[in-house]
Design a protein around this motif. Sequence first.
Motif, PDB file in Angstrom:
ATOM      1  N   SER A 113       0.828  -1.203   0.000  1.00 55.99           N
ATOM      2  CA  SER A 113       0.000   0.000   0.000  1.00 55.99           C
ATOM      3  C   SER A 113       0.863   1.254   0.000  1.00 55.99           C
ATOM      4  N   TRP A 114       0.576   2.153  -0.904  1.00 54.05           N
ATOM      5  CA  TRP A 114       1.245   3.436  -1.086  1.00 54.05           C
ATOM      6  C   TRP A 114       2.648   3.340  -1.663  1.00 54.05           C
ATOM      7  N   LYS A 115       3.062   2.148  -2.111  1.00 56.49           N
ATOM      8  CA  LYS A 115       4.308   2.078  -2.877  1.00 56.49           C
ATOM      9  C   LYS A 115       4.024   2.669  -4.254  1.00 56.49           C
ATOM     10  N   VAL A 116       5.043   3.219  -4.882  1.00 55.65           N
ATOM     11  CA  VAL A 116       4.906   3.856  -6.182  1.00 55.65           C
ATOM     12  C   VAL A 116       5.508   2.940  -7.236  1.00 55.65           C
ATOM     13  N   GLY A 117       4.840   2.790  -8.355  1.00 58.13           N
ATOM     14  CA  GLY A 117       5.387   1.957  -9.420  1.00 58.13           C
ATOM     15  C   GLY A 117       4.395   1.732 -10.532  1.00 58.13           C
ATOM     16  N   ASN A 142      -3.706  -3.497  -4.738  1.00 58.37           N
ATOM     17  CA  ASN A 142      -2.793  -3.381  -3.603  1.00 58.37           C
ATOM     18  C   ASN A 142      -2.609  -1.936  -3.132  1.00 58.37           C
ATOM     19  N   GLU A 143      -3.494  -1.042  -3.545  1.00 62.29           N
ATOM     20  CA  GLU A 143      -3.479   0.365  -3.125  1.00 62.29           C
ATOM     21  C   GLU A 143      -2.157   1.067  -3.449  1.00 62.29           C
ATOM     22  N   MET A 144      -1.598   0.718  -4.588  1.00 63.31           N
ATOM     23  CA  MET A 144      -0.335   1.321  -4.986  1.00 63.31           C
ATOM     24  C   MET A 144      -0.589   2.554  -5.849  1.00 63.31           C
ATOM     25  N   ILE A 145       0.416   3.398  -5.981  1.00 61.96           N
ATOM     26  CA  ILE A 145       0.314   4.633  -6.751  1.00 61.96           C
ATOM     27  C   ILE A 145       1.042   4.439  -8.076  1.00 61.96           C
ATOM     28  N   VAL A 146       0.348   4.677  -9.186  1.00 62.09           N
ATOM     29  CA  VAL A 146       0.919   4.502 -10.518  1.00 62.09           C
ATOM     30  C   VAL A 146       0.948   5.858 -11.228  1.00 62.09           C
ATOM     31  N   PRO A 147       2.133   6.472 -11.339  1.00 62.28           N
ATOM     32  CA  PRO A 147       2.216   7.744 -12.061  1.00 62.28           C
ATOM     33  C   PRO A 147       2.129   7.526 -13.572  1.00 62.28           C
ATOM     34  N   GLY A 148       1.730   8.554 -14.254  1.00 65.14           N
ATOM     35  CA  GLY A 148       1.612   8.465 -15.707  1.00 65.14           C
ATOM     36  C   GLY A 148       2.895   8.813 -16.419  1.00 65.14           C
ATOM     37  N   VAL A 180       8.195   7.936 -11.269  1.00 60.52           N
ATOM     38  CA  VAL A 180       8.142   7.096 -10.070  1.00 60.52           C
ATOM     39  C   VAL A 180       9.086   7.655  -9.015  1.00 60.52           C
ATOM     40  N   ALA A 181      10.311   7.924  -9.426  1.00 61.43           N
ATOM     41  CA  ALA A 181      11.318   8.443  -8.486  1.00 61.43           C
ATOM     42  C   ALA A 181      10.949   9.838  -7.975  1.00 61.43           C
ATOM     43  N   LYS A 182      10.471  10.697  -8.850  1.00 62.04           N
ATOM     44  CA  LYS A 182      10.086  12.054  -8.440  1.00 62.04           C
ATOM     45  C   LYS A 182       8.959  11.997  -7.408  1.00 62.04           C
TER      46      LYS A 182
END
Length: 188
Positions: A113-117, A142-148, A180-182
């Motif tokens: 949860s809240w991992k970025v990828g 899994n409540e993850m964050i997916v940037p565009g 993702v890194a930003k």
Amino acid sequence: MAKVILLSGSPNKIGNTMDVLKECKKSIENENVEAEIISLSGKNIRGCTGCRKCKEIKKCIIDDGLNDILFKVKEAEGFIIGAPVYFGTPRGDLMNAIQRIGMVSYGTDRFLSWKVGGPVAIGRRGGLSTTYQEMLMFYFINEMIVPGSSYWNIVFGKAPGDALKDTEGIESTTRFASNVAKLINKIN
């Protein structure tokens, strides 16, 4: 220092999937975030049996090397999956791996949860969009964050080295990796 795990779902240690993930790794490191590529090459990752023992023992009961990967993912802030597309969908052992990682996370402390990828799909032609969409399901449940990015994270290539010739695909996936890194840096 924050870290992103990049998982190569290819059975080959070298090839298009690894080439694309190496480019993503560079973009992540350019944002002062650590990155590590882990390969499924040489591993025989079995499917989840639904035993739910992970809830008790805080890892997967199947001893096939996945727990080593799982613990690295758990400690990282980001998780990117590179999926080679050979027959229209993600490879079975890659899906086995992420389903088991997801099951352990879900059954324990929800460490995903809240991992970025997000996913990256690499293949010759057909199945890239389907693979990308199927892999997104893992991130969202899994409540993850997916940037565009500037386009979907798909790269065309058949023979080894072909993926690096898809300049638009490489540009969009490396921009995604940078995002993702930003985002990890902003969250931290």
